[in-house]
Write an enzyme that holds these catalytic residues in place. Structure first.
Site, PDB file in Angstrom:
ATOM      1  N   TYR A   1      -6.478 -14.696  47.216  1.00  0.00           N
ATOM      2  CA  TYR A   1      -5.889 -15.619  48.193  1.00  0.00           C
ATOM      3  C   TYR A   1      -6.463 -17.023  48.020  1.00  0.00           C
ATOM      4  O   TYR A   1      -5.726 -18.017  47.935  1.00  0.00           O
ATOM      5  CB  TYR A   1      -6.162 -15.093  49.600  1.00  0.00           C
ATOM      6  CG  TYR A   1      -5.696 -15.992  50.712  1.00  0.00           C
ATOM      7  CD1 TYR A   1      -4.382 -15.955  51.156  1.00  0.00           C
ATOM      8  CD2 TYR A   1      -6.587 -16.872  51.335  1.00  0.00           C
ATOM      9  CE1 TYR A   1      -3.955 -16.770  52.190  1.00  0.00           C
ATOM     10  CE2 TYR A   1      -6.174 -17.696  52.372  1.00  0.00           C
ATOM     11  CZ  TYR A   1      -4.852 -17.647  52.798  1.00  0.00           C
ATOM     12  OH  TYR A   1      -4.440 -18.466  53.821  1.00  0.00           O
ATOM     13  N   SER A  41      -6.663 -23.569  52.883  1.00  0.00           N
ATOM     14  CA  SER A  41      -7.549 -22.731  53.684  1.00  0.00           C
ATOM     15  C   SER A  41      -8.992 -23.160  53.470  1.00  0.00           C
ATOM     16  O   SER A  41      -9.363 -23.607  52.376  1.00  0.00           O
ATOM     17  CB  SER A  41      -7.390 -21.267  53.274  1.00  0.00           C
ATOM     18  OG  SER A  41      -8.395 -20.454  53.868  1.00  0.00           O
TER      19      SER A  41
END
Length: 252
Positions: free
Chosen positions: A157, A144
């Site tokens: 995350y 990400s």
């Protein structure tokens, strides 16, 4: 013709679905996994088959590593029965979940869930599937943009994705003698149903992303699937151990 075979985790929706459809259109056969949406996974398979490709969808909980040995055996059988092959060529660790919580409010259960799905799962699934991955094969791990830039609410995350990026470099080093490449593809903000579809459906958020992206818009699923295809074709044969961000230049 001996078509290549790609295994994509989380292929029933979102980025995984788009990857499956895009790669199939490039002449690659697809094995996709799904967690619980068997009907959606089957529709993806039917679309691929209608386009002249071959597809097999298998249930898998990426967050439960105790099932991986049985999954590998099921995959081996599926490869022989559906494709007449002993192994696969590409592994794309795409499946994931999103948990948004401020660092001070992140619960241990949330952290453990992210750890199991985003890091432990791909780590040990890849280990379990190594005997089925052909020499000269390719591994793509999905990270990400949040592992590079920081937005409140994604500490846990992004921590997992950062670990995936380190692990990928070790994969590249240790699997290099087999001619296997391993790379990270890190999407920016993409218009999918991930995280409740916020980037796609929230006009204010979408505008914020566009305003902070060099190319002036939020990403689309096909932007990511095209980048994956690049890594799996000849253009990616001399690329390994790298983090490639496909974000349109977000937060440069």
């Amino acid at each position: 013709m001996n078509r290549k075979i790609a295994l994509i985790t989380g292929a029933s929706r979102g980025l995984g679905k788009q990857m499956a459809l895009h790669l199939s259109a490039q002449g690659i056969d697809i094995i996709g996994t799904y967690h619980s949406r068997a009907d959606e996974a089957q529709r993806v398979a039917e679309t691929i088959e209608q386009g002249g490709g071959r597809a097999l969808m298998l249930a898998l909980d990426v967050g439960d590593s105790s099932t991986f040995a049985a999954f590998a055996a099921q995959l081996s059988q599926g490869l022989k029965q559906t494709f007449g092959r002993e192994g696969l060529d590409f592994l794309i660790n795409n499946a994931g979940i999103g948990v948004r919580a401020a660092f001070a409010e992140t619960r241990e259960a949330q952290f453990d869930l992210l750890m199991n799905v985003q890091l432990k799962g791909p780590f040990f699934l890849t280990q379990a599937l190594l005997p089925l991955l052909a020499d000269q094969g390719r591994i793509v791990n999905v990270s990400s943009g949040l592992a590079r830039f920081s937005l409140p609410g994604y500490a846990a995350y992004a921590t997992m994705k950062g670990a995936v990026e380190v692990w990928t470099r070790y994969l590249a080093k240790e699997l290099g003698p087999r001619g296997i490449t391993a790379n990270v593809l890190a999407p920016g903000a993409i218009e999918t149903d991930f995280g409740g579809g916020a980037v796609r459906d929230n006009a204010e958020l979408n505008a914020f992303v566009a305003a902070n992206t060099a190319l002036g818009r939020a990403g689309l699923p096909e932007d990511i699937s095209a980048a994956v295809a690049m890594l799996l074709t000849d253009g990616g044969r001399w690329i390994t151990g790298q983090r490639i961000e496909a974000s349109g230049g977000m937060f440069l």
